[in-house]
Design a protein around this motif. Structure first.
Motif, mmCIF file in Angstrom:
data_model
loop_
_atom_site.group_PDB
_atom_site.id
_atom_site.type_symbol
_atom_site.label_atom_id
_atom_site.label_comp_id
_atom_site.label_asym_id
_atom_site.label_seq_id
_atom_site.Cartn_x
_atom_site.Cartn_y
_atom_site.Cartn_z
ATOM 1 N N HIS A 1 0.828 -1.208 0.000
ATOM 2 C CA HIS A 1 0.000 0.000 0.000
ATOM 3 C C HIS A 1 0.863 1.260 0.000
ATOM 4 N N LEU A 2 1.803 1.361 0.947
ATOM 5 C CA LEU A 2 2.646 2.546 1.025
ATOM 6 C C LEU A 2 3.514 2.699 -0.220
ATOM 7 N N ILE A 3 4.018 1.572 -0.710
ATOM 8 C CA ILE A 3 4.887 1.626 -1.889
ATOM 9 C C ILE A 3 4.102 2.064 -3.120
ATOM 10 N N ASN A 4 2.907 1.563 -3.288
ATOM 11 C CA ASN A 4 2.065 1.989 -4.415
ATOM 12 C C ASN A 4 1.676 3.457 -4.303
ATOM 13 N N GLU A 5 1.420 3.932 -3.075
ATOM 14 C CA GLU A 5 1.116 5.346 -2.875
ATOM 15 C C GLU A 5 2.306 6.204 -3.278
ATOM 16 N N ALA B 1 2.583 6.217 -7.111
ATOM 17 C CA ALA B 1 1.514 7.030 -7.687
ATOM 18 C C ALA B 1 1.798 8.520 -7.543
ATOM 19 N N ALA B 2 2.525 8.878 -6.469
ATOM 20 C CA ALA B 2 2.855 10.287 -6.235
ATOM 21 C C ALA B 2 4.135 10.710 -6.958
ATOM 22 N N GLY B 3 4.743 9.777 -7.682
ATOM 23 C CA GLY B 3 5.949 10.107 -8.431
ATOM 24 C C GLY B 3 7.219 10.123 -7.605
ATOM 25 N N VAL B 4 7.192 9.474 -6.448
ATOM 26 C CA VAL B 4 8.388 9.417 -5.601
ATOM 27 C C VAL B 4 9.394 8.442 -6.219
ATOM 28 N N PRO B 5 10.628 8.866 -6.440
ATOM 29 C CA PRO B 5 11.631 7.980 -7.046
ATOM 30 C C PRO B 5 12.231 7.025 -6.015
ATOM 31 N N LEU B 6 11.691 5.838 -5.932
ATOM 32 C CA LEU B 6 12.190 4.859 -4.957
ATOM 33 C C LEU B 6 13.644 4.505 -5.260
ATOM 34 N N ASP C 1 4.886 -8.046 -9.828
ATOM 35 C CA ASP C 1 4.166 -6.822 -9.487
ATOM 36 C C ASP C 1 4.579 -5.691 -10.431
ATOM 37 N N HIS C 2 3.612 -4.843 -10.813
ATOM 38 C CA HIS C 2 3.911 -3.764 -11.767
ATOM 39 C C HIS C 2 4.955 -2.793 -11.240
ATOM 40 N N VAL C 3 4.985 -2.577 -9.925
ATOM 41 C CA VAL C 3 5.986 -1.684 -9.341
ATOM 42 C C VAL C 3 7.377 -2.272 -9.508
ATOM 43 N N VAL C 4 7.486 -3.588 -9.326
ATOM 44 C CA VAL C 4 8.780 -4.256 -9.475
ATOM 45 C C VAL C 4 9.270 -4.127 -10.915
#
Length: 251
Positions: A36-40, A43-48, A60-63
């Motif tokens: 949840h936090l990672i997707n948020e 979505a906010a454009g934070v560069p992990l 996972d799409h984030v991965v």
């Protein structure tokens, strides 16, 4: 992706350190736990900066988006990283955002004066987000907003509004320079019923310490100090509850 199976791995050691304020400030980064936090954040454009995932999250799409900065970790490593008993197998390292006031202040701002409980701080930030506030100013003595307990309580709201850390006296002076009112929450003979305050476009609202309330010296600088009448027999409200009542009144 590289597979990490030992909690002694240097990347894992660094991830654990990023749950402490000292190391967060040194690295200008903090630790996120759970999809949840990672997707948020995404979505906010934070560069992990880094993803640490268990095998069940490989598709996972984030991965896929952060494939070059992702590592697969063993279940025992995930358990070691998790702050909760039932971890969700996904962790990330995110940059700490700029924590200064914008040159032009606009919208509603919550000012926290020595609010020490991490759960209260996180809840207030989340409530400010829900009420549409522009940001939250973390005053001296207030819990560090990237403390893991605060991060869990914020539920991703740090990605939706601006977090600022500065002495509240300086913040109030900037609001005054912008001719924006600042309301305190100190109960005294001059305090006014919060229901009589009419919302304005740009303003500040100060919430004080859970036990001692707002600093009286700050209260001298506010436009007005508000009180919530209590028709029942309880002596007071929890600080986060009081903040929620006031925040929604002001917008």
């Amino acid at each position: 992706m590289e597979y990490i199976e030992s909690i002694r791995n240097e990347q894992i050691k660094n991830a654990v350190k990023l749950q402490t304020k000292k190391y967060q400030i040194k690295e200008n980064a903090y630790f996120l736990e759970g999809p949840h936090l990672i997707n948020e954040a995404v979505a906010a454009g934070v560069p992990l900066q880094q993803l640490l995932i268990t095998e069940n999250h490989e598709d996972d799409h984030v991965v896929k988006q952060y494939y070059d900065n992702s590592w697969v970790i063993a279940d025992n490593v995930a358990k070691h990283l998790a702050a909760t008993e039932t971890n969700q197998g996904m962790f990330a390292i995110a940059p700490i955002p700029t924590m200064t006031l914008p040159e032009q202040i606009s919208g509603g701002w919550l000012l926290l004066d020595a609010v020490q409980d991490p759960g209260n701080v996180g809840t207030m930030i989340r409530t400010a987000d829900a009420a549409g506030y522009a940001g939250v100013i973390i005053g001296t003595g207030t819990a560090w907003p990237f403390n893991p307990k605060v991060v869990r309580a914020m539920q991703g709201s740090q990605f939706h509004l601006r977090l600022v850390q500065m002495p509240l006296a300086d913040a109030i002076a900037q609001f005054q320079a912008a001719q924006a009112p600042v309301y305190g929450t100190l109960v005294n003979q001059d305090a006014v019923d919060y229901r009589t305050v009419k919302p304005t476009g740009t303003f500040g609202l100060v919430i004080g310490n859970e036990g001692n309330g707002m600093n009286p010296e700050l209260a001298k600088e506010t436009t007005a100090n508000l009180v919530i009448p209590l028709p029942g027999k309880a002596e007071s409200l929890n600080a986060a509850i009081a903040a929620g009542v006031l925040m929604f009144q002001m917008v």
